[in-house]
Design a protein around this motif. Structure first.
Motif, PDB file in Angstrom:
ATOM      1  N   LEU A  17       0.862  -1.170   0.000  1.00 19.30           N
ATOM      2  CA  LEU A  17       0.000   0.000   0.000  1.00 19.30           C
ATOM      3  C   LEU A  17       0.903   1.226   0.000  1.00 19.30           C
ATOM      4  O   LEU A  17       1.704   1.399   0.919  1.00 19.30           O
TER       5      LEU A  17
ATOM      6  N   ILE B 229      -7.834  -1.187   4.223  1.00 18.42           N
ATOM      7  CA  ILE B 229      -6.825  -0.139   4.112  1.00 18.42           C
ATOM      8  C   ILE B 229      -6.644   0.538   5.471  1.00 18.42           C
ATOM      9  O   ILE B 229      -5.518   0.786   5.897  1.00 18.42           O
TER      10      ILE B 229
ATOM     11  N   LEU C 194      -8.075  -5.002   0.911  1.00 16.96           N
ATOM     12  CA  LEU C 194      -6.992  -5.245  -0.035  1.00 16.96           C
ATOM     13  C   LEU C 194      -7.087  -6.634  -0.654  1.00 16.96           C
ATOM     14  O   LEU C 194      -7.386  -7.610   0.037  1.00 16.96           O
TER      15      LEU C 194
ATOM     16  N   ASN D  99      -0.893  -4.456  -5.608  1.00 14.37           N
ATOM     17  CA  ASN D  99      -0.481  -3.237  -4.922  1.00 14.37           C
ATOM     18  C   ASN D  99      -1.515  -2.140  -5.144  1.00 14.37           C
ATOM     19  O   ASN D  99      -2.178  -2.096  -6.180  1.00 14.37           O
TER      20      ASN D  99
ATOM     21  N   THR E  31      -2.272   2.212  -4.457  1.00 15.22           N
ATOM     22  CA  THR E  31      -1.787   3.542  -4.103  1.00 15.22           C
ATOM     23  C   THR E  31      -2.980   4.406  -3.759  1.00 15.22           C
ATOM     24  O   THR E  31      -3.942   4.482  -4.521  1.00 15.22           O
TER      25      THR E  31
END
Length: 98
Positions: free
Chosen positions: A4, A21, A85, A89, A91
């Motif tokens: 993350l 998250i 998640l 990956n 962002t």
């Protein structure tokens, strides 16, 4: 284990798939608002998902209803407490801090 990435700082956090998250941020001592304790009852953990959105869990009714009440929401908006998640990956841009 997905990574993350937090913007604008560029800090990275590793978290297990299946983790929200918000939980990943709190485990890494990242300060983010979460007055309701992760129940999608406030807007403190509102984030913009810049990359990896398809890897996150789908928006459920409760989160969608809360997002409808937040000023400044866009197509990349999620509540960190509700976004789980996946394997890729992700962002995010942090919008609130405590």
């Amino acid at each position: 284990m997905p990574v993350l990435t937090l913007m604008p700082s560029g800090k990275t956090v590793e978290a297990a798939a299946g983790t929200s998250i918000l939980a990943a941020l709190l485990a890494a001592d990242v300060q983010i608002g979460h007055k309701c304790g992760g129940k999608a009852e406030c807007d403190g953990c509102h984030v913009f998902v810049l990359e990896g959105r398809k890897s996150l869990s789908r928006i459920q009714r409760l989160e969608n209803e809360r997002l409808d009440t937040i000023v400044g929401v866009g197509s990349k908006s999620r509540l960190a407490c509700q976004a789980i998640l996946g394997e890729e990956n992700v962002t995010v841009e942090l919008l609130s801090f405590v």
